[in-house]
Enzyme design. Structure first.
Site, PDB file in Angstrom:
ATOM      1  N   GLY A  81      29.583  36.964  -3.249  1.00 60.55           N
ATOM      2  CA  GLY A  81      29.442  35.382  -3.348  1.00 60.55           C
ATOM      3  C   GLY A  81      30.834  34.967  -3.199  1.00 60.55           C
ATOM      4  N   PHE A  85      31.033  25.731  -6.336  1.00 63.45           N
ATOM      5  CA  PHE A  85      31.539  24.841  -7.080  1.00 63.45           C
ATOM      6  C   PHE A  85      30.378  24.430  -7.904  1.00 63.45           C
ATOM      7  CE2 PHE A  85      30.803  20.547  -8.393  1.00 63.45           C
ATOM      8  CZ  PHE A  85      32.015  20.109  -9.616  1.00 63.45           C
ATOM      9  N   ALA A 147      23.056  27.305  -4.132  1.00 62.89           N
ATOM     10  CA  ALA A 147      24.206  29.058  -3.838  1.00 62.89           C
ATOM     11  C   ALA A 147      23.886  29.402  -4.955  1.00 62.89           C
ATOM     12  CB  ALA A 147      25.614  27.675  -4.586  1.00 62.89           C
ATOM     13  N   ILE A 148      23.898  30.983  -4.514  1.00 65.82           N
ATOM     14  CA  ILE A 148      23.573  32.095  -5.420  1.00 65.82           C
ATOM     15  C   ILE A 148      24.585  32.808  -5.088  1.00 65.82           C
ATOM     16  CG2 ILE A 148      21.924  34.446  -5.302  1.00 65.82           C
ATOM     17  CD1 ILE A 148      19.773  33.083  -3.204  1.00 65.82           C
ATOM     18  N   ALA A 162      22.387  28.145  -8.401  1.00 65.01           N
ATOM     19  CA  ALA A 162      23.241  26.440  -8.569  1.00 65.01           C
ATOM     20  C   ALA A 162      22.345  25.629  -7.456  1.00 65.01           C
ATOM     21  CB  ALA A 162      24.538  26.062  -9.022  1.00 65.01           C
ATOM     22  N   CYS A 178      30.700  29.047   0.052  1.00 66.89           N
ATOM     23  CA  CYS A 178      30.428  30.322  -0.345  1.00 66.89           C
ATOM     24  C   CYS A 178      31.559  30.782   1.127  1.00 66.89           C
ATOM     25  CB  CYS A 178      29.042  29.856   0.071  1.00 66.89           C
ATOM     26  SG  CYS A 178      28.564  29.081  -1.542  1.00 66.89           S
TER      27      CYS A 178
END
Length: 230
Positions: A81, A85, A147-148, A162, A178
């Site tokens: 990725g 943040f 996010a990953i 997250a 990202c």
């Protein structure tokens, strides 16, 4: 006969990023050596920016000095990725699990992480979706809510996901989240525009969604965990 899959959940509260990284490394080694069962770390971080192993520094829009001036840290990691943040009011899950034991490949694993966050959003009437081509994470329309970024070593996972409960979205203005330009970031609070339950409850719901999606039926809670316990 149905296989009972056990998951040990560590609820750690707010943890410095490097401390959490050190703990992950230890648990990954222990999982590879079959010293521990599949484990899930549930936590939050102080304001922290992280870059993946591709080192896409161009997606950081301010200097490290500027980040320090707002009380944020910057760390380089070995996960996949792009830049992202982590901060207060964001639920983070770091699974330390064996994909081989679960019969999962990397792509299917990421899809299940996406589904975990999609299921949590749906509990609050928010219709989230997996990213389309060129998009990572989980989205509500064209706004990113989760996010990953993962690392897989010898079929053992680390890093993870997250989910934005109610973070200060101004932190995202300092990066191209990202690596995807011209897209907004959102949160559960922003999408439902109402008072949320306490964040510990939402984090527990996220953990339950994870266990359901991955087929863990035996959950062992390590409540009030501290890094000293490790």
């Amino acid at each position: 006969m149905r296989i009972v899959r056990s998951l040990k959940v560590w609820k750690l509260g707010t943890v410095n990023y490097l401390q959490a990284l050190k703990l992950q490394d230890k648990l990954v080694s222990d999982r590879k050596a079959h010293k521990i069962t599949d484990t899930l770390l549930a936590l939050q971080h102080p304001p922290t920016y992280t870059l993946g192993k591709r080192r896409t520094d161009h997606n950081l829009l301010v200097s490290e000095d500027d980040l320090r001036s707002i009380g944020a840290e910057l760390h380089y990691t070995q996960r996949g990725g792009d830049i992202t943040f982590h901060g207060p009011h964001q639920a983070v899950l770091y699974p330390i699990i064996s994909l081989r034991d679960l019969g999962l490949g990397a792509r299917k694993y990421v899809e299940k992480l996406e589904l975990t966050m999609i299921e949590l959003a749906s509990l609050y009437g928010v219709k989230a979706r997996a990213g389309e081509r060129g998009e990572t994470g989980v989205w509500v329309g064209d706004r990113k809510i989760g996010a990953i970024g993962v690392r897989i070593s010898s079929a053992i996972t680390s890093h993870g996901l997250a989910f934005n409960i109610d973070p200060d979205l101004n932190y995202f203005k300092h990066i191209v989240p990202c690596g995807i330009a011209e897209k907004d970031v959102t949160s559960l609070r922003k999408e439902i525009n109402m008072v949320l339950p306490n964040e510990e409850l939402i984090q527990d719901q996220l953990i339950s969604c994870f266990a359901n999606v991955f087929g863990f039926s035996d959950i062992v809670w390590k409540n009030n965990s501290s890094l000293a316990d490790s």
